[in-house]
Scaffold this motif. Structure first.
Motif: not given
Length: 255
Positions: A66, A75-76, A78, A114, A117-118, A122, A125
């Motif tokens: 990101y 940091r995640d 969206d 992040a 991990n996401r 998910d 993504q």
């Protein structure tokens, strides 16, 4: 003969801010996940690390993230699928240019922090990242968390994948990484870590944070380059492997 890949996250220094010891790690690992500027890394430092990797015969991967330098990509976010696909395309393309200048090539993609991990669980993504990789170069391999759904999603989309485990991170009984916000999430004892990884390489199992044992099918092991004592940990893992007849080599054919 048992063989396994050993990888590390490198190229993460930024200007006067130094992160890890890339030169020392590149003498130990067989694959290097190199920052592409979105979570860490400046152009001069990235180029220097890629040149060192090429000189050592270490496989180069794009460590995409990101856009989060302040949070080191942890940091995640969206973000929309279109934004994420474009961001990943941009980062792979940048590292491909640097690699060409250094006389080597980008062979795989490993998302960072992040994002890693996401996308493990998910599918939205995850699909955006897979779309980006296919758009740039469908021969690139996606490196992802062992036993995570992202690996099957990528396979079904036509990508080759490699499953990885983490040497210096604790696992939950479900096979997830323990959150860095929790005590005991990051491991530091080099000899204990080496014993864990030897068990993983030879038996395909690992002890979780609650003492239970789970099976993990991994072809690569990561030592985070920014962890305290990272070089010592990687060196002890390799020493332990070599003493027990486990060969450290890239998961990539012809590498």
């Amino acid at each position: 003969m048992t063989a396994i890949d050993l990888n590390s996250d490198l190229g993460e220094s930024y200007g006067a801010w130094r992160m890890g010891d890339d030169g020392a790690m590149l003498a130990i690992v067989s694959s290097a996940n190199i920052a592409c500027g979105f979570h860490a890394g400046d152009p001069a430092g990235i180029l220097q690390t890629v040149k060192k990797a090429a000189a050592k015969g270490v496989s180069v991967g794009a460590h995409v993230s990101y856009p989060d330098r302040v949070g080191f990509g942890r940091r995640d976010m969206d973000v929309t699928s279109a934004e994420l696909t474009a961001d990943v395309i941009y980062q792979i393309g940048a590292l491909k240019g640097v690699a060409a200048a250094a006389g080597t090539s980008v062979r795989y993609v490993k998302p960072h922090g992040a994002l890693y991990n996401r996308i493990a669980t998910d599918p939205k993504q995850g699909a955006a990242v897979v779309e980006a990789i296919k758009a740039v170069d469908p021969t690139l391999v996606l490196m992802g968390l062992a036993n995570a759904p992202i690996l099957e999603l990528a396979r079904k989309a036509g990508l080759s994948v490699v499953a990885e485990a983490f040497a210096d991170r604790a696992y939950t009984p479900e096979g997830h990484l323990v959150s860095r916000r929790e005590a005991g999430a990051v491991l530091h004892d080099a000899q204990a870590i080496a014993r864990r990884m030897l068990q993983l390489a030879k038996e395909g199992t690992i002890e979780t944070i609650d003492g239970s044992v789970i099976r993990i099918d991994a072809q690569s092991i990561c030592v985070h380059g920014d962890s305290p004592g990272a070089v010592e940990i990687a060196r002890e893992i390799r020493r332990s492997f070599e003493a027990e007849g486990v060969v450290v080599r890239s998961f990539l054919p012809g590498a």
